[in-house]
Write a protein that holds these residues in place. Structure first.
Motif, PDB file in Angstrom:
ATOM      1  N   PRO A  39       0.838  -1.346   0.060  1.00 24.72           N
ATOM      2  CA  PRO A  39       0.066  -0.065  -0.020  1.00 24.72           C
ATOM      3  C   PRO A  39       0.729   1.299   0.042  1.00 24.72           C
ATOM      4  O   PRO A  39       0.537   2.252  -0.691  1.00 24.72           O
ATOM      5  CB  PRO A  39      -0.859  -0.194   1.165  1.00 24.72           C
ATOM      6  CG  PRO A  39      -0.969  -1.686   1.565  1.00 24.72           C
ATOM      7  CD  PRO A  39       0.364  -2.315   1.220  1.00 24.72           C
ATOM      8  N   ASN A  40       2.069   1.116   0.775  1.00 28.98           N
ATOM      9  CA  ASN A  40       2.761   2.468   0.688  1.00 28.98           C
ATOM     10  C   ASN A  40       3.525   2.831  -0.571  1.00 28.98           C
ATOM     11  O   ASN A  40       3.673   3.716  -1.131  1.00 28.98           O
ATOM     12  CB  ASN A  40       3.864   2.216   1.801  1.00 28.98           C
ATOM     13  CG  ASN A  40       3.475   2.197   3.209  1.00 28.98           C
ATOM     14  OD1 ASN A  40       2.401   2.993   3.469  1.00 28.98           O
ATOM     15  ND2 ASN A  40       4.286   1.923   4.038  1.00 28.98           N
ATOM     16  N   GLN A  41       3.879   1.610  -1.368  1.00 26.95           N
ATOM     17  CA  GLN A  41       4.260   1.771  -2.802  1.00 26.95           C
ATOM     18  C   GLN A  41       3.262   2.271  -3.545  1.00 26.95           C
ATOM     19  O   GLN A  41       3.602   3.057  -4.370  1.00 26.95           O
ATOM     20  CB  GLN A  41       4.799   0.493  -3.069  1.00 26.95           C
ATOM     21  CG  GLN A  41       6.280   0.032  -2.563  1.00 26.95           C
ATOM     22  CD  GLN A  41       6.660  -1.177  -2.830  1.00 26.95           C
ATOM     23  OE1 GLN A  41       5.768  -2.046  -3.570  1.00 26.95           O
ATOM     24  NE2 GLN A  41       7.845  -1.544  -2.736  1.00 26.95           N
ATOM     25  N   LEU A  42       1.870   1.802  -3.470  1.00 24.75           N
ATOM     26  CA  LEU A  42       1.083   2.171  -4.174  1.00 24.75           C
ATOM     27  C   LEU A  42       0.552   3.815  -4.104  1.00 24.75           C
ATOM     28  O   LEU A  42       0.130   4.607  -5.106  1.00 24.75           O
ATOM     29  CB  LEU A  42      -0.313   1.319  -4.042  1.00 24.75           C
ATOM     30  CG  LEU A  42      -0.500   0.139  -4.825  1.00 24.75           C
ATOM     31  CD1 LEU A  42      -1.540  -0.567  -4.362  1.00 24.75           C
ATOM     32  CD2 LEU A  42      -0.638   0.419  -6.192  1.00 24.75           C
ATOM     33  N   THR A  43       0.680   4.224  -2.717  1.00 24.38           N
ATOM     34  CA  THR A  43       0.421   5.530  -2.498  1.00 24.38           C
ATOM     35  C   THR A  43       1.507   6.608  -3.178  1.00 24.38           C
ATOM     36  O   THR A  43       1.321   7.657  -3.760  1.00 24.38           O
ATOM     37  CB  THR A  43       0.620   5.765  -0.968  1.00 24.38           C
ATOM     38  OG1 THR A  43      -0.345   4.963  -0.294  1.00 24.38           O
ATOM     39  CG2 THR A  43       0.243   7.281  -0.523  1.00 24.38           C
ATOM     40  N   ASP A  44       2.803   6.046  -3.070  1.00 26.85           N
ATOM     41  CA  ASP A  44       3.928   6.824  -3.517  1.00 26.85           C
ATOM     42  C   ASP A  44       3.947   7.039  -5.203  1.00 26.85           C
ATOM     43  O   ASP A  44       4.010   7.823  -5.904  1.00 26.85           O
ATOM     44  CB  ASP A  44       5.360   6.245  -3.198  1.00 26.85           C
ATOM     45  CG  ASP A  44       5.429   6.571  -1.768  1.00 26.85           C
ATOM     46  OD1 ASP A  44       4.660   7.509  -1.149  1.00 26.85           O
ATOM     47  OD2 ASP A  44       6.397   5.701  -1.206  1.00 26.85           O
ATOM     48  N   GLY A  45       3.447   5.691  -5.702  1.00 32.61           N
ATOM     49  CA  GLY A  45       3.315   5.703  -7.349  1.00 32.61           C
ATOM     50  C   GLY A  45       2.172   6.517  -7.720  1.00 32.61           C
ATOM     51  O   GLY A  45       2.555   7.119  -8.715  1.00 32.61           O
ATOM     52  N   ILE A  74      -5.590  12.506  -2.337  1.00 32.93           N
ATOM     53  CA  ILE A  74      -6.364  11.451  -2.917  1.00 32.93           C
ATOM     54  C   ILE A  74      -5.642  10.240  -2.897  1.00 32.93           C
ATOM     55  O   ILE A  74      -6.227   9.055  -2.828  1.00 32.93           O
ATOM     56  CB  ILE A  74      -6.132  12.013  -4.564  1.00 32.93           C
ATOM     57  CG1 ILE A  74      -7.451  13.333  -4.538  1.00 32.93           C
ATOM     58  CG2 ILE A  74      -6.974  10.611  -5.529  1.00 32.93           C
ATOM     59  CD1 ILE A  74      -7.324  13.687  -5.992  1.00 32.93           C
ATOM     60  N   ALA A  75      -4.014  10.313  -3.159  1.00 31.47           N
ATOM     61  CA  ALA A  75      -3.466   8.952  -2.968  1.00 31.47           C
ATOM     62  C   ALA A  75      -3.610   8.298  -1.772  1.00 31.47           C
ATOM     63  O   ALA A  75      -3.558   7.328  -1.636  1.00 31.47           O
ATOM     64  CB  ALA A  75      -1.978   9.142  -3.459  1.00 31.47           C
ATOM     65  N   MET A  76      -3.512   9.263  -0.792  1.00 31.73           N
ATOM     66  CA  MET A  76      -3.454   8.780   0.654  1.00 31.73           C
ATOM     67  C   MET A  76      -4.951   8.118   0.854  1.00 31.73           C
ATOM     68  O   MET A  76      -5.102   6.858   1.537  1.00 31.73           O
ATOM     69  CB  MET A  76      -3.188   9.811   1.589  1.00 31.73           C
ATOM     70  CG  MET A  76      -3.241   9.471   2.954  1.00 31.73           C
ATOM     71  SD  MET A  76      -2.151   8.408   3.587  1.00 31.73           S
ATOM     72  CE  MET A  76      -0.536   9.467   3.548  1.00 31.73           C
ATOM     73  N   MET A  77      -5.685   8.704   0.521  1.00 37.84           N
ATOM     74  CA  MET A  77      -7.276   8.159   0.857  1.00 37.84           C
ATOM     75  C   MET A  77      -7.466   6.542  -0.243  1.00 37.84           C
ATOM     76  O   MET A  77      -8.135   5.807   0.666  1.00 37.84           O
ATOM     77  CB  MET A  77      -8.430   9.061   0.131  1.00 37.84           C
ATOM     78  CG  MET A  77      -8.587  10.248   1.103  1.00 37.84           C
ATOM     79  SD  MET A  77     -10.151  11.264   0.567  1.00 37.84           S
ATOM     80  CE  MET A  77      -9.544  11.803  -1.130  1.00 37.84           C
ATOM     81  N   MET A  78      -6.870   6.558  -1.262  1.00 31.54           N
ATOM     82  CA  MET A  78      -6.893   5.274  -1.833  1.00 31.54           C
ATOM     83  C   MET A  78      -5.983   4.322  -1.154  1.00 31.54           C
ATOM     84  O   MET A  78      -6.441   2.884  -1.198  1.00 31.54           O
ATOM     85  CB  MET A  78      -6.122   5.389  -3.429  1.00 31.54           C
ATOM     86  CG  MET A  78      -7.358   6.249  -4.180  1.00 31.54           C
ATOM     87  SD  MET A  78      -6.758   6.505  -5.886  1.00 31.54           S
ATOM     88  CE  MET A  78      -6.978   4.862  -6.686  1.00 31.54           C
ATOM     89  N   SER A  79      -4.907   4.726  -0.514  1.00 36.70           N
ATOM     90  CA  SER A  79      -3.840   3.867   0.093  1.00 36.70           C
ATOM     91  C   SER A  79      -4.553   3.283   1.151  1.00 36.70           C
ATOM     92  O   SER A  79      -4.591   2.015   1.629  1.00 36.70           O
ATOM     93  CB  SER A  79      -2.800   4.428   0.188  1.00 36.70           C
ATOM     94  OG  SER A  79      -1.758   3.689   1.121  1.00 36.70           O
ATOM     95  N   CYS A  85       1.119  14.863  13.833  1.00 32.79           N
ATOM     96  CA  CYS A  85       1.065  16.150  13.514  1.00 32.79           C
ATOM     97  C   CYS A  85       0.961  16.053  11.718  1.00 32.79           C
ATOM     98  O   CYS A  85       1.809  16.843  10.770  1.00 32.79           O
ATOM     99  CB  CYS A  85       2.318  17.026  13.735  1.00 32.79           C
ATOM    100  SG  CYS A  85       2.508  17.358  15.370  1.00 32.79           S
ATOM    101  N   TYR A  86       0.300  15.255  11.301  1.00 25.13           N
ATOM    102  CA  TYR A  86      -0.032  15.139   9.956  1.00 25.13           C
ATOM    103  C   TYR A  86      -0.816  16.354   9.229  1.00 25.13           C
ATOM    104  O   TYR A  86      -2.055  16.462  10.087  1.00 25.13           O
ATOM    105  CB  TYR A  86      -0.572  13.923   9.440  1.00 25.13           C
ATOM    106  CG  TYR A  86      -0.755  13.584   8.028  1.00 25.13           C
ATOM    107  CD1 TYR A  86       0.130  13.252   7.006  1.00 25.13           C
ATOM    108  CD2 TYR A  86      -2.207  13.676   7.553  1.00 25.13           C
ATOM    109  CE1 TYR A  86      -0.422  13.139   5.820  1.00 25.13           C
ATOM    110  CE2 TYR A  86      -2.724  13.519   6.124  1.00 25.13           C
ATOM    111  CZ  TYR A  86      -1.685  13.368   5.264  1.00 25.13           C
ATOM    112  OH  TYR A  86      -2.093  13.276   3.887  1.00 25.13           O
ATOM    113  N   ARG A  87      -0.394  17.019   8.337  1.00 25.55           N
ATOM    114  CA  ARG A  87      -1.313  17.973   7.954  1.00 25.55           C
ATOM    115  C   ARG A  87      -0.988  18.034   6.215  1.00 25.55           C
ATOM    116  O   ARG A  87      -1.125  19.268   5.640  1.00 25.55           O
ATOM    117  CB  ARG A  87      -0.467  19.579   8.240  1.00 25.55           C
ATOM    118  CG  ARG A  87      -0.287  19.673   9.695  1.00 25.55           C
ATOM    119  CD  ARG A  87      -1.742  19.877  10.179  1.00 25.55           C
ATOM    120  NE  ARG A  87      -1.876  20.200  11.714  1.00 25.55           N
ATOM    121  CZ  ARG A  87      -1.864  19.547  12.679  1.00 25.55           C
ATOM    122  NH1 ARG A  87      -2.134  18.218  12.340  1.00 25.55           N
ATOM    123  NH2 ARG A  87      -1.911  19.698  13.964  1.00 25.55           N
ATOM    124  N   GLY A  88      -1.117  17.205   6.008  1.00 26.25           N
ATOM    125  CA  GLY A  88      -1.073  16.911   4.143  1.00 26.25           C
ATOM    126  C   GLY A  88      -0.029  16.672   3.685  1.00 26.25           C
ATOM    127  O   GLY A  88       1.122  16.375   4.229  1.00 26.25           O
TER     128      GLY A  88
END
Length: 268
Positions: free
Chosen positions: A133-139, A157-162, A227-230
């Motif tokens: 899932p991390n690779q999919l998000t980065d890709g 968007i990529a984070m939500m899909m992951s 502290c995740y802010r996008g």
């Protein structure tokens, strides 16, 4: 049935496919799915099946494990085949009874539809089996990076899909545990007609939704505590960089598209 759903799961192994850049696998899967809707001849589907078998062989993922995911979509396949066989129109009619019409073209379309669905499920599942899932998000984030200029939140968007892909196996495992607990208390999920079995799923769905909302709330609190802010200003521990093998992968995808063009335009 729940144990047979394999989409979103990652199968760890050492293979050429696992070591490819996720952008190559995303592009290859996307173009492969598009090609399935372009084919109109049997030779095209034979080519797509051969490519799929070779890719599965190269992934080192057991074939039985990949095919297991088809059990969850058998009903959808039967539904699509049924309507194409009995309600499609064509010139070579075999049976005509009221609104029901069985034609040679309808049977051919139903067979191609079934093959297309099988290839689509296997091809898309193979990408998740060989990509974390991390690779999919980065890709996804890297591939859609040009959209940032249009003020589109690509990272979010990529984070939500992951997160959605990561939650699929977790929720399936949770559903399996709840089903076993309900079965131990006398619940029956296997017998009866379709409506009866659907009603019996209510004791399963209610605690499953409660568990999903609880997990989502825990995840939101954990991200806020860190502290995740996008994605703005964030850096990567392992930034994606193309290697020689990735360019070979792109060239193979381009070769496949060239063969598809030749088959559909010059081979009947």
């Amino acid at each position: 049935m729940i144990r047979d759903i394999t989409i979103g799961q990652y199968y760890p192994a050492k293979s050429v496919l696992h070591s490819l850049d996720p952008r190559v696998k995303l592009a290859g899967t996307f173009l492969y799915i598009i090609s399935l809707f372009i084919f109109e001849s049997l030779s095209g589907y034979v080519l797509a099946g051969l490519i799929l078998l070779l890719t599965i062989k190269a992934s080192h993922v057991p074939f039985s494990y990949i095919v297991k995911g088809l059990k969850s979509v058998v009903f959808v396949m039967m539904f699509a085949v049924f309507f194409n066989v009995f309600f499609s129109h064509g010139q070579h009619q075999l049976v005509k009874y009221g609104v029901i019409s069985i034609t040679v073209e309808g049977i051919e379309l139903a067979c191609f539809m079934a093959i297309r669905l099988v290839y689509l499920i296997l091809g898309s599942s193979l990408m998740t089996f060989t990509t974390t899932p991390n690779q999919l998000t980065d890709g996804l984030e890297k591939a859609l990076a040009p959209l940032n200029r249009l003020k589109i939140p690509v990272h979010e968007i990529a984070m939500m899909m992951s997160i959605a892909l990561r939650f699929i196996p977790i929720l399936l495992e949770e559903a399996d545990k709840i089903m076993k607990a309900q079965s131990a208390r006398g619940a029956d999920f296997e017998t009866g007609n379709l409506m009866t079995r659907a009603k019996r799923l209510v004791p399963l769905l209610v605690p499953l939704f409660i568990s999903a909302f609880r997990r989502a709330n825990d995840l939101a609190m954990a991200m806020e505590a860190r502290c995740y802010r996008g994605g703005e200003g964030r850096t990567k521990m392992k930034p994606l960089k193309y290697k020689r093998l990735d360019y070979v992968g792109y060239s193979l995808v381009a070769s496949y598209l060239g063969i598809v063009f030749v088959i559909e335009n010059y081979i009947i």
